[in-house]
Design a protein around this motif. Sequence first.
Motif, PDB file in Angstrom:
ATOM      1  N   SER A 266       8.450   2.122  -6.391  1.00 42.24           N
ATOM      2  CA  SER A 266       8.222   1.361  -5.076  1.00 42.24           C
ATOM      3  C   SER A 266       6.754   1.040  -4.765  1.00 42.24           C
ATOM      4  O   SER A 266       6.084   1.994  -5.105  1.00 42.24           O
ATOM      5  N   PHE A 267       6.399  -0.148  -4.262  1.00 43.56           N
ATOM      6  CA  PHE A 267       5.076  -0.234  -3.777  1.00 43.56           C
ATOM      7  C   PHE A 267       4.685   0.587  -2.613  1.00 43.56           C
ATOM      8  O   PHE A 267       5.133   0.141  -1.436  1.00 43.56           O
ATOM      9  N   ALA A 268       4.510   1.815  -2.459  1.00 40.77           N
ATOM     10  CA  ALA A 268       4.115   2.618  -1.436  1.00 40.77           C
ATOM     11  C   ALA A 268       2.954   3.485  -1.911  1.00 40.77           C
ATOM     12  O   ALA A 268       2.820   3.933  -2.902  1.00 40.77           O
ATOM     13  N   PRO A 269       1.980   3.597  -1.148  1.00 44.45           N
ATOM     14  CA  PRO A 269       0.783   4.671  -1.307  1.00 44.45           C
ATOM     15  C   PRO A 269       1.010   5.611  -1.795  1.00 44.45           C
ATOM     16  O   PRO A 269       1.937   6.585  -1.247  1.00 44.45           O
ATOM     17  N   SER A 270       0.376   6.125  -2.869  1.00 46.32           N
ATOM     18  CA  SER A 270       0.567   7.559  -3.427  1.00 46.32           C
ATOM     19  C   SER A 270      -0.094   8.522  -2.577  1.00 46.32           C
ATOM     20  O   SER A 270      -0.956   8.539  -2.045  1.00 46.32           O
TER      21      SER A 270
ATOM     22  N   ARG B 243      -8.649   2.088  -1.933  1.00 45.29           N
ATOM     23  CA  ARG B 243      -7.444   1.349  -1.420  1.00 45.29           C
ATOM     24  C   ARG B 243      -6.504   0.892  -2.684  1.00 45.29           C
ATOM     25  O   ARG B 243      -5.431   0.917  -2.686  1.00 45.29           O
TER      26      ARG B 243
ATOM     27  N   TRP C   1      -2.492   2.943  -4.415  1.00 40.52           N
ATOM     28  CA  TRP C   1      -0.965   2.436  -5.052  1.00 40.52           C
ATOM     29  C   TRP C   1      -0.590   2.826  -6.337  1.00 40.52           C
ATOM     30  O   TRP C   1       0.203   2.123  -6.882  1.00 40.52           O
TER      31      TRP C   1
ATOM     32  N   ASP D 262       1.081   4.698  -9.060  1.00 40.24           N
ATOM     33  CA  ASP D 262       2.322   5.690  -9.208  1.00 40.24           C
ATOM     34  C   ASP D 262       2.148   6.670  -9.781  1.00 40.24           C
ATOM     35  O   ASP D 262       2.130   6.828 -11.272  1.00 40.24           O
TER      36      ASP D 262
ATOM     37  N   TYR E 155       3.532  -3.322 -13.502  1.00 40.15           N
ATOM     38  CA  TYR E 155       2.997  -3.568 -11.972  1.00 40.15           C
ATOM     39  C   TYR E 155       1.502  -3.430 -12.089  1.00 40.15           C
ATOM     40  O   TYR E 155       0.865  -2.562 -12.576  1.00 40.15           O
TER      41      TYR E 155
ATOM     42  N   VAL F 109      -1.958  -4.248  -9.503  1.00 38.96           N
ATOM     43  CA  VAL F 109      -2.354  -4.235  -7.885  1.00 38.96           C
ATOM     44  C   VAL F 109      -3.741  -4.685  -7.917  1.00 38.96           C
ATOM     45  O   VAL F 109      -4.667  -4.001  -8.753  1.00 38.96           O
TER      46      VAL F 109
ATOM     47  N   LEU G 120       0.428  -6.715  -0.189  1.00 40.29           N
ATOM     48  CA  LEU G 120       0.645  -5.136   0.300  1.00 40.29           C
ATOM     49  C   LEU G 120      -0.390  -5.152   1.561  1.00 40.29           C
ATOM     50  O   LEU G 120      -0.078  -4.171   2.108  1.00 40.29           O
TER      51      LEU G 120
ATOM     52  N   GLY H  86       0.271  -7.436  -5.157  1.00 36.99           N
ATOM     53  CA  GLY H  86       0.873  -6.649  -6.123  1.00 36.99           C
ATOM     54  C   GLY H  86       1.698  -7.797  -6.796  1.00 36.99           C
ATOM     55  O   GLY H  86       1.861  -8.940  -6.498  1.00 36.99           O
TER      56      GLY H  86
END
Length: 231
Positions: A2-6, A69, A73, A75, A150, A152, A212, A218
């Motif tokens: 999912s698009f969530a900050p690592s 930044r 994102w 993964d 994917y 970004v 995002l 994204g």
Amino acid sequence: MSFAPSSRLSRTGSLRPSALALALGLLVACGRAEPERPAPAPAPATEPAPTISAAAAEPPAPATPDERRVLAWLDPDSPAVAYMRLPADLEPEALGELFALPPRALALLRAPLSLESGLAALIGPAAPPPEQWLARDLVVMQPVLARGPYLVRRLLVPRADVETWLRSGGMEVETVEGLAVWTPGPTAPEAAVGSAPGLAPDLVFPWRLVFLADDLLGAFSLTEMGNGLSP
């Protein structure tokens, strides 16, 4: 994915690539051992010892805020990832032939060019070329459960301008998990008088886009399961 900050940014926070970096596998061939060779004679004492330049010993420069930044994102569980500064003359097929890149690595190189060419065809002359308003540094990855890469990328123009261009190309927006997700609409926008009718947006641009942040975009394939945010 999912698009969530690592939460593992610290592993890559010191990266600052100046050009496209490619990781190549090292093939180790097992064969008959060569006979031992005599050790070289020691160098004369008068010969100066080799010195290491101060530049070579310096640690890599820390990542800039903009780079951090984008890297946030990344993964960490993706089996294939790349952080690159996209050159204007990138030719994935030539690189693939030259370095014998595996298909997965070649797909990562093709993805950002596919995104740019699709956006240019979708929006047409209503906007500047995508390479002028998409930053050259980007993250591209292949999550474990995803069907395609994917991406970004940072925006170099206001979000409102990009949204206007996307609408002009026939894309539609909906809010999913608190994020604005843009999907190609079912029909082409109305063509100018005297011009040929356009193709359906999903044939021209087989990607979904998600904001995002106001300056961070994204992208993922239309073929992803569900809404594509959490395959």
